[in-house]
Scaffold this active site. Structure first.
Site, PDB file in Angstrom:
ATOM      1  N   ASP A  33      71.270  -6.596 100.101  1.00  0.00           N
ATOM      2  CA  ASP A  33      71.590  -7.645 101.067  1.00  0.00           C
ATOM      3  C   ASP A  33      72.694  -8.573 100.577  1.00  0.00           C
ATOM      4  OD1 ASP A  33      69.518  -6.879 102.867  1.00  0.00           O
ATOM      5  OD2 ASP A  33      68.066  -7.870 101.570  1.00  0.00           O
TER       6      ASP A  33
ATOM      7  N   ASP B 294      66.816 -10.405 100.872  1.00  0.00           N
ATOM      8  CA  ASP B 294      66.204 -10.629  99.557  1.00  0.00           C
ATOM      9  C   ASP B 294      66.707  -9.687  98.481  1.00  0.00           C
ATOM     10  OD1 ASP B 294      63.444  -8.557  99.020  1.00  0.00           O
ATOM     11  OD2 ASP B 294      64.760  -8.383 100.758  1.00  0.00           O
TER      12      ASP B 294
ATOM     13  N   ASP C  76      66.887  -9.150 107.394  1.00  0.00           N
ATOM     14  CA  ASP C  76      66.526  -7.922 106.697  1.00  0.00           C
ATOM     15  C   ASP C  76      65.058  -7.623 106.998  1.00  0.00           C
ATOM     16  OD1 ASP C  76      66.556  -5.812 104.726  1.00  0.00           O
ATOM     17  OD2 ASP C  76      65.512  -7.211 103.402  1.00  0.00           O
TER      18      ASP C  76
END
Length: 666
Positions: A552, A548, A342
Site C-alpha cells: 500500500d 497498512d 485496502d
C-alpha cells in the site's frame, strides 16, 4: 493470599482515566502574565492619582513603570525581528505608545501598553494550554514499575529504564508500565486512554497491553515488547509535537503577504498623519489618528487565525490515537472527496481465523476431533493459516495431541504423524488430486462451496484419505460497515476498495460493508493501486488512501492524503503515510476527516472575524474619531477572540461529534 495479589494503591494515579484531571498551566506560571499583571496594577494605581490632581511626579513615575513592565518584552521581540529584517507588529505597538506619551497622552499610551500586554498574556496562555493538551497525553503513563528478576525477586525501577524482554508485575489498581504482552494472569484492563473503549478489556496470557492503561482486580505478569520511547503513548506525543511545529498552506500564504501588508501599512501611516495636517487638523489630533491607524490596521488577528485551530485539532486527534504528522496534513484531510480502502489489514483485521469446520460424510469425525487433528499437525508450523488452526483449537478447547515426523512443503501443506496416523493439511488443489472416491469428491465439493463463499479452504487428510475441510477467512473489523457509511456521507461517494485479493473474496466483503460492485478493484499489484489513485487525481479528485502493508505504501505516497493502520501496518507504510491510526480503529478515519473540516471552518470564521474588526476599525479611524484606547481594545480583542476560538478544537466534543454528510471545501 500471596502478597503479589493483594490490591495496592496506584503509585501514579488514583483516579480512573474518566475522572483524572488534565494538567493545565497556571496563569501566573507564565512570565507574560506576571508582567501584564504588574503593568495593570501600576496603571490602576496611577490613574486615580492623575484624576485626583496629585503631583505629576507620582503618577508619571507609575505610568513609566507600567510602560517598562508591560512593554519591555514586546519591544525586545520587535527589535530582534527588526535585526532579522522582519517588521514585527510588537514594535509598532511600542512605537505608538511612546508616540502617545511624547505628545502628552501618557495615560492613553499606558493603557495601550496594558491592553497589549494583557492580550499577549492571553495568547501565551492559549498556546500553553495547547501544549498542555499534547503533554497531557503522557499523564496516564506511570513513572515506575515493578520488575521481576529471574529468581522471582522484585525491584521498583523507573519505567524509562525498562528494557525489551523484561518482565513486570502489574498489581490490581496499578497502571501498566510499558507496552507488552501478558505472560500470565487474568484481569480486566481499562484501556480507554489508548483505545477509547468504554468498557475494560479482558486480558489473559498472550494478550497485548499498553503503557498507561489501568489494571483491574487481577495481577498480570507482562513481558515488555517496546522501549518506553517507542510506546504507543510516547509515539503519539512525539508525532503530535513534531506536527505542531509545521505550518499549513493557509498559514504560509498569510505569512507571505503579512510582511508586504505590514510594510504597506507603515508606508500609509505618514499619509494618514500628513493629509489631515494639510487640511488644518491639529498636530496632536493628526498624530493620534495616525498611531491609531497603525495599531488597528495591524494583521495580528489574521496571522493568529489559522494555526490555533489546526494545532488544537492535531492535539485532539493525537489524544484519540490518530497521529497527524503536520498541520499541512490536518488541513488537507478536510479536502478529500474520495476514499480508497485496502482490504486485508484495513477493512479486515489482517489475522486469518477458522470460520468453518466441515468433516467429510463417512469420516467418523466430529468438528472438534477434525480441528484437533489438523491443529496437532499444524502445531509447529509458522504459516498464518496454520497459526489460525492452532488458535481455533485452543479457543474451542479440544486437546492437541503430540506429533512426530513433522515436515512442511511450501505451497502444498504440512505432514506429521499424530496418534499413529499420517495427517496432511494443505491446499485442496495440491492434495485432492484426480481421485474420484467419495471422500475426495465430498472434500472437493465442500472446498468449492467454501471458496465460493470467499473463504480459503484447507483440506485435512488422514492416512491419505480426505476426512474434512476447514474454511479460513479474515475477520471484518468491528464497525467497518458504519465507517463506510460515514465516509460515504462525508464525501458524497461510496469508498473504493483497492485490494490484491481475488475478486470473489473482495466482492463478498464489499457487499458486507456497503461498497458497491463498481467501486471494487481486486487482484491489484502495488503499481495497479498507484495507477487507480492517479486516475482519480487526474480527474480532479482529492483522494484519501487508507492501507497498512508494504504493497500500500506507493499508493499512500501518491495520494492527496494517506492514512496507515498503525498496529498492523508495515514500517514502510507508517513512514509513507501522512497520518497513522495507532489503535487500528477504522472508525477514527471519518472522525479525523470531520475534525479537519471543523478546524477549517474555524479558520474561515477567524479570518472573517479578523477582517471585520480590522476593516471596521480602520474605517472608523479614517472617517470618524476613533479613540486610541478603544482602537487598541478592538484590535487586541479580535486577536484574543480568534485565538480562543481556535482552541475550541481541543474539546472532546470536537472529536465525538457525529460526522456530518457535507462535501469538502477546496
Amino acid at each position: 493470599m500471596p502478597s503479589d495479589l493483594l490490591p495496592r494503591p496506584d503509585r501514579t494515579a488514583q483516579a480512573t482515566p474518566r475522572t483524572e484531571s488534565r494538567r493545565r498551566t497556571r496563569v501566573f506560571a507564565l512570565p507574560e502574565a506576571r508582567w501584564a499583571a504588574a503593568a495593570l496594577v501600576l496603571f490602576l494605581i496611577a490613574l486615580p492619582l492623575q484624576l485626583t490632581g496629585a503631583s505629576a511626579w507620582s503618577w508619571g513615575t507609575l505610568y513609566a513603570a507600567a510602560y517598562v513592565t508591560g512593554g519591555w518584552e514586546p519591544a525586545w521581540a520587535g527589535l530582534t525581528a527588526l535585526r532579522e529584517k522582519t517588521l514585527d507588529v510588537d514594535l509598532l505597538m511600542i512605537v505608538a505608545a511612546v508616540g502617545a506619551a511624547s505628545i502628552g497622552e501618557t495615560m492613553d499610551g499606558a493603557l495601550l501598553i496594558v491592553i497589549f500586554a494583557t492580550s499577549g498574556a492571553l495568547e501565551a496562555l492559549a498556546t500553553a494550554r495547547t501544549q498542555d493538551a499534547v503533554r497531557g497525553l503522557l499523564d496516564p503513563a506511570p513513572t515506575v514499575a515493578t520488575r521481576l528478576s529471574d529468581d522471582g525477586s522484585e525491584s521498583t525501577v523507573p519505567t524509562r529504564d525498562l528494557l525489551v524482554g523484561d518482565t513486570v508485575l502489574v498489581r490490581p489498581g496499578e497502571r501498566v508500565g510499558a507496552d507488552g504482552r501478558v505472560l500470565s494472569g487474568v484481569s480486566e484492563v481499562d484501556q480507554s486512554t489508548i483505545t477509547g473503549e468504554p468498557l475494560p478489556a479482558a486480558k489473559r496470557a498472550g494478550d497485548e497491553v499498553f503503557a498507561g492503561t489501568l489494571n483491574g482486580t487481577g495481577a498480570l505478569r507482562v513481558k515488555v515488547e517496546r522501549d518506553a520511547s517507542d510506546s504507543v503513548i510516547a509515539r503519539i506525543v512525539a508525532m503530535v509535537e513534531e506536527a505542531s511545529e509545521t505550518k499549513a498552506p493557509t498559514q504560509l500564504f498569510i505569512e507571505k503577504i503579512e510582511q508586504r501588508y505590514s510594510l504597506g501599512m507603515v508606508a500609509a501611516t505618514p499619509a494618514v498623519f500628513l493629509v489631515p495636517l494639510a487640511f488644518g487638523a491639529e498636530l496632536t489630533s493628526a498624530l493620534l489618528r495616525a498611531m491609531t491607524f497603525m495599531i488597528v490596521a495591524s494583521p495580528c488577528a489574521v496571522v493568529l487565525a489559522t494555526m490555533p485551530p489546526l494545532l488544537s485539532a492535531i492535539a485532539n486527534a493525537g489524544r484519540h490515537g490518530v497521529l497527524v504528522k503536520s498541520a499541512v496534513v490536518m488541513e488537507r484531510l478536510g479536502q478529500v472527496d474520495v476514499v480508497a480502502l485496502d482490504k486485508t489489514g484495513t477493512l479486515t483485521e489482517g489475522t486469518p481465523r477458522v470460520t468453518d469446520i466441515r468433516p467429510v460424510t463417512g469420516s467418523g469425525l466430529t468438528e472438534d476431533t477434525l480441528l484437533a487433528l489438523a491443529a496437532a499437525a499444524e502445531h509447529p508450523s509458522e504459516h498464518p493459516l496454520g497459526r489460525a488452526i492452532v488458535d481455533a483449537a485452543r479457543t474451542r478447547g479440544p486437546a492437541i495431541a503430540d506429533l512426530r515426523d513433522f515436515t512442511s512443503t511450501p505451497g502444498v501443506g504440512v505432514t506429521a504423524t499424530v496418534a499413529g496416523h499420517t495427517v496432511t493439511v494443505g491446499a485442496p488443489a495440491r492434495l485432492l488430486g484426480r481421485d474420484d472416491d467419495s471422500a475426495t469428491t465430498g472434500a472437493a465439493d465442500i472446498a468449492a462451496e467454501l471458496e465460493d463463499g470467499g473463504r480459503t479452504a484447507v483440506v485435512v487428510l488422514r492416512d491419505e484419505v480426505a476426512v474434512g475441510v476447514l474454511g479460513i477467512a479474515d475477520r471484518l473489523r468491528p464497525g467497518a460497515a458504519a465507517t463506510v457509511a460515514d465516509l460515504t456521507g462525508l464525501t458524497g461517494r461510496t469508498p473504493m476498495l483497492l485490494t490484491g485479493d481475488n475478486p470473489r473474496a473482495a466482492t463478498r466483503l464489499a457487499a458486507e460493508v456497503g461498497i458497491t460492485d463498481d467501486e471494487v478493484h481486486a487482484g491489484l499489484l502495488p503499481e495497479d493501486k498507484v495507477e487507480a489513485v492517479r486516475r482519480l487525481e487526474a480527474r480532479g479528485h482529492r483522494t484519501l488512501v487508507v492501507g497498512d502493508g508494504v504493497n500500500d505504501a506507493p499508493a499512500l505516497a501518491v495520494a492527496h492524503t494517506g492514512i496507515a493502520m498503525g498496529r498492523a501496518g508495515s514500517d514502510l507504510a507508517l513512514e509513507t503515510a501522512d497520518a497513522v491510526i495507532v489503535r487500528d480503529e477504522l472508525a477514527t478515519v471519518p472522525k479525523v476527516i470531520a475534525l479537519s473540516r471543523a478546524a477549517r471552518r474555524l479558520v474561515v470564521q477567524n479570518l472573517v472575524i479578523a477582517g471585520v474588526f480590522i476593516s471596521g476599525l480602520v474605517l472608523w479611524d479614517l472617517a470618524g474619531d476613533l479613540p486610541l484606547p478603544l482602537g487598541v481594545l478592538g484590535h487586541e480583542g479580535s486577536t484574543v477572540i480568534v485565538g480562543l476560538n481556535g482552541l475550541r478544537m481541543l474539546r472532546d466534543a470536537a472529536w465525538t461529534a457525529t460526522p456530518h454528510p457535507t462535501r469538502s471545501t477546496p
